[in-house]
Write a protein that holds these residues in place. Structure first.
Motif: not given
Length: 150
Positions: A67, A73, A79, A83-85, A149
């Motif tokens: 990623s 991934i 999904k 998305e920012k982990a 997230l």
């Protein structure tokens, strides 16, 4: 309005394929040196130090399979709309020592998905439990990873 749809929540309980790995004396010694584990039993490769299982079960992937954050991934995960982990926690329970010659099998389960409101907006939390067992089926390690997230 929740970001968590029934379809997304339907992934709770999803399991990975079991992954079986052999523990070697050489791998234990390399890990002990790399992590500064100075006890003789680790440096001689007679017993694995804490956290040894983590890289044992990491995927080895090509750079283009990472990623943007540099993480492989995870095909166990759906999904997500965010998305920012970020790391949310790691709890490891050790049930048995790990020795060279042990065959270990890890299975990961997506055990929870939930949402909270943060100061800057919604956050999605998910938890993955990894059970590591020996060839007799005895639990060696249980690890719970929580990610956030945003």
């Amino acid at each position: 309005m929740s970001l968590l749809t029934p379809e997304l929540l339907g992934n709770i309980g999803r399991k990975s394929e079991p992954r079986r790995e052999l523990v070697t004396r050489r791998d234990i010694r390399k890990y002990a040196v790399a992590t500064g584990s100075r006890q003789d039993k680790y440096l001689q490769g007679d017993q694995a130090p804490p956290m040894f299982h983590v890289p044992l079960f990491w995927d080895v992937v090509e750079l283009d399979q990472l990623s943007p954050d540099g993480v492989s991934i995870d095909t166990l995960l759906p999904k997500f709309p965010l998305e920012k982990a970020m790391a949310g926690g790691l709890k490891i329970e050790y049930h048995k020592p790990i020795y060279p010659g042990d065959w270990l099998t890890a299975t990961r389960t997506l055990s929870a998905i939930y949402e909270k409101q943060g100061r800057s907006g919604p956050l999605i939390f998910y938890e993955v439990i990894m059970d590591v067992v020996d060839d007799d089926g005895a639990l060696v390690i249980r690890e719970k990873t929580t990610r956030i997230l945003r």
